[in-house]
Design a protein around this motif. Structure first.
Motif, PDB file in Angstrom:
ATOM      1  N   VAL A  78       0.838  -1.200   0.000  1.00 32.29           N
ATOM      2  CA  VAL A  78       0.000   0.000   0.000  1.00 32.29           C
ATOM      3  C   VAL A  78       0.877   1.254   0.000  1.00 32.29           C
ATOM      4  N   SER A  79       1.912   1.255   0.842  1.00 29.82           N
ATOM      5  CA  SER A  79       2.813   2.397   0.913  1.00 29.82           C
ATOM      6  C   SER A  79       3.515   2.632  -0.421  1.00 29.82           C
ATOM      7  N   GLU A  80       4.012   1.561  -1.031  1.00 32.39           N
ATOM      8  CA  GLU A  80       4.714   1.707  -2.307  1.00 32.39           C
ATOM      9  C   GLU A  80       3.753   2.143  -3.413  1.00 32.39           C
ATOM     10  N   LYS A  81       2.546   1.621  -3.384  1.00 32.07           N
ATOM     11  CA  LYS A  81       1.583   1.961  -4.428  1.00 32.07           C
ATOM     12  C   LYS A  81       1.136   3.413  -4.321  1.00 32.07           C
ATOM     13  N   LEU A  82       0.979   3.900  -3.081  1.00 32.03           N
ATOM     14  CA  LEU A  82       0.529   5.280  -2.882  1.00 32.03           C
ATOM     15  C   LEU A  82       1.684   6.280  -2.933  1.00 32.03           C
ATOM     16  N   GLY A  83       2.899   5.771  -2.837  1.00 28.92           N
ATOM     17  CA  GLY A  83       4.056   6.643  -2.997  1.00 28.92           C
ATOM     18  C   GLY A  83       4.498   7.367  -1.742  1.00 28.92           C
ATOM     19  N   GLY A  84       4.303   6.747  -0.576  1.00 24.44           N
ATOM     20  CA  GLY A  84       4.761   7.393   0.654  1.00 24.44           C
ATOM     21  C   GLY A  84       4.322   6.627   1.880  1.00 24.44           C
ATOM     22  N   PRO A  85       4.818   7.030   3.044  1.00 29.82           N
ATOM     23  CA  PRO A  85       4.484   6.312   4.279  1.00 29.82           C
ATOM     24  C   PRO A  85       3.052   6.552   4.730  1.00 29.82           C
ATOM     25  N   LEU A  86       2.597   5.671   5.602  1.00 27.34           N
ATOM     26  CA  LEU A  86       1.253   5.736   6.159  1.00 27.34           C
ATOM     27  C   LEU A  86       1.333   5.990   7.655  1.00 27.34           C
ATOM     28  N   ASP A  87       0.214   6.332   8.256  1.00 35.95           N
ATOM     29  CA  ASP A  87       0.053   6.227   9.702  1.00 35.95           C
ATOM     30  C   ASP A  87      -0.715   4.940   9.960  1.00 35.95           C
ATOM     31  N   ILE A  88      -0.345   4.221  11.017  1.00 37.35           N
ATOM     32  CA  ILE A  88      -0.971   2.932  11.303  1.00 37.35           C
ATOM     33  C   ILE A  88      -1.610   2.947  12.683  1.00 37.35           C
ATOM     34  N   LEU A  89      -2.866   2.524  12.726  1.00 36.34           N
ATOM     35  CA  LEU A  89      -3.549   2.256  13.984  1.00 36.34           C
ATOM     36  C   LEU A  89      -3.601   0.745  14.132  1.00 36.34           C
ATOM     37  N   HIS A  90      -2.961   0.245  15.178  1.00 37.13           N
ATOM     38  CA  HIS A  90      -2.789  -1.192  15.388  1.00 37.13           C
ATOM     39  C   HIS A  90      -3.462  -1.578  16.698  1.00 37.13           C
ATOM     40  N   LEU A  91      -4.548  -2.360  16.609  1.00 38.16           N
ATOM     41  CA  LEU A  91      -5.263  -2.834  17.793  1.00 38.16           C
ATOM     42  C   LEU A  91      -4.853  -4.274  18.064  1.00 38.16           C
ATOM     43  N   ASP A  92      -4.292  -4.510  19.261  1.00 34.91           N
ATOM     44  CA  ASP A  92      -3.695  -5.824  19.520  1.00 34.91           C
ATOM     45  C   ASP A  92      -3.409  -5.981  21.005  1.00 34.91           C
ATOM     46  N   ALA A  93      -3.367  -7.224  21.458  1.00 32.04           N
ATOM     47  CA  ALA A  93      -2.907  -7.507  22.822  1.00 32.04           C
ATOM     48  C   ALA A  93      -1.391  -7.498  22.906  1.00 32.04           C
ATOM     49  N   HIS A  94      -0.727  -7.641  21.749  1.00 32.83           N
ATOM     50  CA  HIS A  94       0.732  -7.760  21.681  1.00 32.83           C
ATOM     51  C   HIS A  94       1.287  -6.735  20.681  1.00 32.83           C
ATOM     52  N   PRO A  95       2.503  -6.238  20.907  1.00 30.12           N
ATOM     53  CA  PRO A  95       3.046  -5.221  19.995  1.00 30.12           C
ATOM     54  C   PRO A  95       3.572  -5.776  18.673  1.00 30.12           C
ATOM     55  N   ASP A  96       3.868  -7.074  18.616  1.00 25.97           N
ATOM     56  CA  ASP A  96       4.344  -7.705  17.372  1.00 25.97           C
ATOM     57  C   ASP A  96       5.492  -6.934  16.737  1.00 25.97           C
ATOM     58  N   ILE A  97       6.460  -6.582  17.566  1.00 28.11           N
ATOM     59  CA  ILE A  97       7.554  -5.728  17.090  1.00 28.11           C
ATOM     60  C   ILE A  97       8.924  -6.296  17.464  1.00 28.11           C
ATOM     61  N   TYR A  98       8.969  -7.607  17.768  1.00 28.20           N
ATOM     62  CA  TYR A  98      10.258  -8.262  17.992  1.00 28.20           C
ATOM     63  C   TYR A  98      11.138  -8.092  16.751  1.00 28.20           C
ATOM     64  N   HIS A  99      12.437  -7.925  16.983  1.00 29.30           N
ATOM     65  CA  HIS A  99      13.358  -7.915  15.840  1.00 29.30           C
ATOM     66  C   HIS A  99      13.285  -9.257  15.112  1.00 29.30           C
ATOM     67  N   SER A 100      13.232 -10.334  15.893  1.00 32.12           N
ATOM     68  CA  SER A 100      13.087 -11.678  15.344  1.00 32.12           C
ATOM     69  C   SER A 100      12.419 -12.542  16.408  1.00 32.12           C
ATOM     70  N   PHE A 101      11.512 -13.401  15.995  1.00 29.79           N
ATOM     71  CA  PHE A 101      10.814 -14.260  16.946  1.00 29.79           C
ATOM     72  C   PHE A 101      11.041 -15.719  16.569  1.00 29.79           C
ATOM     73  N   GLU A 102      11.665 -16.453  17.491  1.00 29.46           N
ATOM     74  CA  GLU A 102      12.014 -17.854  17.263  1.00 29.46           C
ATOM     75  C   GLU A 102      12.816 -18.018  15.982  1.00 29.46           C
ATOM     76  N   GLY A 103      13.726 -17.058  15.759  1.00 31.38           N
ATOM     77  CA  GLY A 103      14.625 -17.112  14.612  1.00 31.38           C
ATOM     78  C   GLY A 103      14.027 -16.657  13.297  1.00 31.38           C
ATOM     79  N   ASN A 104      12.806 -16.160  13.321  1.00 32.04           N
ATOM     80  CA  ASN A 104      12.123 -15.764  12.092  1.00 32.04           C
ATOM     81  C   ASN A 104      11.859 -14.259  12.106  1.00 32.04           C
ATOM     82  N   LYS A 105      12.529 -13.517  11.233  1.00 34.30           N
ATOM     83  CA  LYS A 105      12.356 -12.068  11.164  1.00 34.30           C
ATOM     84  C   LYS A 105      11.017 -11.665  10.523  1.00 34.30           C
ATOM     85  N   TYR A 106      10.345 -12.626   9.920  1.00 37.05           N
ATOM     86  CA  TYR A 106       9.083 -12.328   9.239  1.00 37.05           C
ATOM     87  C   TYR A 106       7.909 -13.047   9.894  1.00 37.05           C
TER      88      TYR A 106
END
Length: 207
Positions: free
Chosen positions: A36-64
């Motif tokens: 979406v960002s690449e198609k629109l040509g710039g960054p977005l603002d994100i509203l993220h509703l979650d119990a967890h931040p999901d922002i680990y650098h890597s989780f169980e060896g998986n960066k994705y």
């Protein structure tokens, strides 16, 4: 990942179509936001509703992994602002990563039900639009038990509706993730809740 991104871009060729993507786990958010960002040509603002931040650098060896998607989004410069609401399971790394990327983390212990909560945040000003990512486990399990990672003490369904209804912004895309039908054993209640969230987001995007 690339297949998801290219599929989203293909959908967006039909202007003014705006993608609403259903998970799956939260790993899908990175390729969708990137597209979406690449198609629109710039960054977005994100509203993220979650119990967890999901922002680990890597989780169980998986960066994705589902627990690392927002680290990849922020690293790639696909978001200017990331607001995380409903957080109630966060580690020291989650907080450190939040500080590293300038994430605005609203944990449940400090969450405000004031209707002006989002009105004053001015999401979407100066960027290509707002992306909303809803992990169904943002809700308290009393409202949505059919998820993989149950965390008591969450948002009510009305809380989420109020957040969405009071958000004054151009919503360009969204996702709903982490519904687990194998655990939805209470009369399909979580499926119904997830469907309602999809309906509300569809209405929000179409305005």
């Amino acid at each position: 990942m690339n297949i998801i991104s290219e599929s989203v871009k293909l959908v967006m060729e039909e202007d003014p179509l705006r993608p609403l993507v259903l998970g799956g786990d939260h790993s899908i958010s990175f390729p969708v936001v990137r597209a979406v960002s690449e198609k629109l040509g710039g960054p977005l603002d994100i509203l993220h509703l979650d119990a967890h931040p999901d922002i680990y650098h890597s989780f169980e060896g998986n960066k994705y992994s589902h627990a690392s998607s927002f680290a990849r989004i922020m690293e790639g410069g696909y978001a200017r602002r990331l607001l995380q609401v409903g957080i109630r399971s966060i580690t020291s790394e989650g907080r450190e990563q939040g500080k590293r990327f300038g994430v605005e983390q609203y944990e449940m212990r400090t969450f405000s039900r004031d209707r002006h909560f989002l009105e004053n945040l001015k999401l979407g000003e100066g960027v290509k639009g707002v992306y909303i990512s809803v992990d169904v486990d943002c809700l308290d399990p009393a409202f949505a038990p059919g998820v993989s990672h149950i965390e008591p003490g969450g948002l009510s369904f009305r809380d989420v509706l109020n957040i969405l209804h009071n958000l004054q912004a151009d919503v360009v895309a969204a996702d709903v993730v982490e519904f687990n039908p194998q655990r939805d054993t209470v009369d399909g209640m979580t499926a119904m809740v997830a469907a309602k969230l999809v309906r509300e987001l569809t209405a929000k995007i179409s305005k």
